[in-house]
Design an enzyme around this catalytic site. Structure first.
Site, PDB file in Angstrom:
ATOM      1  N   ILE A 140       1.030  -1.108  -0.004  1.00 11.39           N
ATOM      2  CA  ILE A 140       0.113  -0.082   0.150  1.00 11.39           C
ATOM      3  C   ILE A 140       0.835   1.000   0.024  1.00 11.39           C
ATOM      4  O   ILE A 140       0.549   2.381  -0.261  1.00 11.39           O
ATOM      5  CB  ILE A 140      -0.992   0.036   1.300  1.00 11.39           C
ATOM      6  N   ASP A 141       2.260   1.084   0.535  1.00 15.10           N
ATOM      7  CA  ASP A 141       2.984   2.257   0.604  1.00 15.10           C
ATOM      8  C   ASP A 141       3.442   2.852  -0.736  1.00 15.10           C
ATOM      9  O   ASP A 141       3.898   4.059  -0.818  1.00 15.10           O
ATOM     10  CB  ASP A 141       4.136   1.813   1.407  1.00 15.10           C
ATOM     11  N   LEU A 284      -6.853   0.079   9.351  1.00 11.93           N
ATOM     12  CA  LEU A 284      -8.019   0.374   8.587  1.00 11.93           C
ATOM     13  C   LEU A 284      -7.499   0.519   6.983  1.00 11.93           C
ATOM     14  O   LEU A 284      -8.503   0.071   5.927  1.00 11.93           O
ATOM     15  CB  LEU A 284      -8.676   1.495   8.884  1.00 11.93           C
ATOM     16  N   ARG A 286      -5.439  -0.871   5.106  1.00 12.42           N
ATOM     17  CA  ARG A 286      -5.127  -1.998   4.453  1.00 12.42           C
ATOM     18  C   ARG A 286      -6.174  -3.066   4.373  1.00 12.42           C
ATOM     19  O   ARG A 286      -6.196  -4.034   3.525  1.00 12.42           O
ATOM     20  CB  ARG A 286      -3.938  -2.709   5.311  1.00 12.42           C
TER      21      ARG A 286
HETATM   22  O1  F6P Z   1       4.146  -1.829   4.410  1.00 10.38           O
HETATM   23  C1  F6P Z   1       2.879  -1.747   4.631  1.00 10.38           C
HETATM   24  C2  F6P Z   1       2.643  -1.264   6.151  1.00 10.38           C
HETATM   25  O2  F6P Z   1       1.435  -1.346   6.204  1.00 10.38           O
HETATM   26  C3  F6P Z   1       3.261   0.253   6.615  1.00 10.38           C
HETATM   27  O3  F6P Z   1       2.597   1.437   6.112  1.00 10.38           O
HETATM   28  C4  F6P Z   1       3.338   0.119   8.031  1.00 10.38           C
HETATM   29  O4  F6P Z   1       4.241   0.731   8.633  1.00 10.38           O
HETATM   30  C5  F6P Z   1       3.276  -1.506   8.202  1.00 10.38           C
HETATM   31  O5  F6P Z   1       3.358  -2.221   6.920  1.00 10.38           O
HETATM   32  C6  F6P Z   1       2.664  -1.921   9.300  1.00 10.38           C
HETATM   33  O6  F6P Z   1       3.063  -3.427   9.652  1.00 10.38           O
HETATM   34  P1  F6P Z   1       2.408  -4.480  10.754  1.00 10.38           P
HETATM   35  O7  F6P Z   1       1.065  -5.009   9.748  1.00 10.38           O
HETATM   36  O8  F6P Z   1       3.228  -5.409  10.758  1.00 10.38           O
HETATM   37  O9  F6P Z   1       1.777  -3.497  11.755  1.00 10.38           O
END
Ligand code: F6P
Length: 359
Positions: A140-141, A284, A286
């Site tokens: 998503i980044d 949310l 993701r």
């Molecule tokens: O790389 C995607 C991401 O959603 C980042 O934006 C975020 O910092 C990280 O993953 C969060 O990771 P996790 O799901 O391990 O909390």
């Protein structure tokens, strides 16, 4: 090369559009008469006893519009090959050997790994160890080099923009400053696109270190102009000029970016005496159904991954460039993070419509 059976797995953080890729892979493979094996929980599914299922057209019916991944995923375990930019951890040779045994034993001609920079670094090591690999970039980044866009980004941006619309009405009713912390790791793409689409007044991103005084000045000026509220979007990796990124404890010995939103809110409140609230959008961003764009991009990525296998272009990943899906070496995507150009068109357009970057 006579191909009968290929493998696919989803690895790293989940992301809207993963199921669209799986469906694209399965349908394109079926057209060629190939069978698809889907490994569960990322690369972990390759370890004995292998954890997999046969993916066919029936199993993939109705999944394109679903968030998450029907195969499950993980961003931990035995296959972690990267913990930061430009840094590579060598996988345990025994783990690689076990993965290779599974691939050989199941008669799999090529394995498609759908993942972000960490998972693609793992894929590269498996390719070097003799497993024919194809990568599909996912995050998503939107911070992966060698592809103009990854699926999942548009869905995350749509969510941020929708959240801003909702927060706007409550902020203006209460005449408040609203600080919204969004994901993105060390890149500000989600904050920049989501902030612009959602009508943010201030956007803080890692690529443009900010000053609290400039942020407060912008909030005060808006108050003087009679604006009822101020919307501030902060990327989780944003930081003031004289300080580094902020991390929070996510588990035993585990730290994740986060917490800058609360700090920005506290500084604004202290410097302007305006009532300020912070809202962290978190995971949310993701979840939920992929947007139409991500369904289409995901499907095209899945179809092209199968084409790359047919052409024996192992060690490559699909990439989106100038509206075309192409193949590029996986190594091109993992050597560095794609960041927002501070002097690029998007930042200039934001500035032109009056958005402050606090610099
Ligand atoms: O790389 C995607 C991401 O959603 C980042 O934006 C975020 O910092 C990280 O993953 C969060 O990771 P996790 O799901 O391990 O909390």
């Amino acid at each position: 090369m006579m191909i009968k059976r290929i493998g696919v797995l989803t690895s790293g953080g989940d992301c809207p559009g993963l199921n669209a890729v799986l469906r694209g892979v399965v349908r394109a493979a079926a057209n060629r008469g190939w069978e698809v094996i889907g490994f569960h929980d990322g690369f972990e599914g390759l370890l004995p006893e292998p954890n997999y299922e046969v993916l066919d057209i029936k199993r993939c019916a109705g999944i394109m519009q679903l968030g998450g991944t029907i195969l499950g995923t993980t961003n931990r375990g035995h296959f972690i090959a990267k913990v930061g930019e430009g840094n590579r951890i060598e996988l345990d040779p025994e783990v690689i050997a076990k993965a290779k045994q599974t691939v050989d034993r199941l008669g799999i001609s090529a394995l498609i790994a759908i993942g972000g920079d960490g998972s693609l670094t793992t894929a590269l090591q498996l390719q070097e160890a003799g497993i024919p690999m194809i990568g599909v970039p996912k995050t998503i980044d939107n911070d992966l080099e060698a592809t103009a866009m990854t699926f999942g980004f548009d869905s995350a941006v749509a969510f941020v923009s929708d959240a801003l619309d909702r927060l706007h009405t409550t902020a203006s009713s209460h005449k408040r400053v609203m600080v919204i912390e969004v994901m993105g790791r060390h890149a500000g793409w989600i904050a920049l696109y989501g902030g612009l689409a959602g009508g943010a007044d201030i956007i803080l991103i890692p690529e443009i270190p900010f000053s609290y005084e400039k942020v407060a000045e912008c909030v005060r000026q808006r108050g003087e102009e009679g604006c009822l509220s101020t919307m501030v979007v902060v990327a989780e990796g944003a930081h003031p000029k004289d300080r580094g990124e902020i991390y929070r404890k996510a588990g035993p010995g585990e730290y994740k970016l986060g917490g800058i939103g609360e700090q920005v809110a506290a500084e604004i409140s202290a410097r302007t005496e305006k009532e300020t609230r912070c809202c962290v959008l978190g995971h949310l961003q993701r979840g939920g159904a992929p947007t139409t764009l991500d369904r289409i991009l995901g499907t095209r990525f899945g179809v092209h991954a199968v084409d790359l296998i047919a052409d024996s272009r192992f060690g490559e990943m699909v990439s989106y460039q100038n509206y075309q899906v192409l193949g590029v070496p996986i190594s091109h995507a993992v050597h560095k993070t794609k960041r927002v150009p501070a002097d690029g068109q998007m930042v200039a357009a934001c500035r032109a419509v009056g958005i402050s970057f606090g610099d």
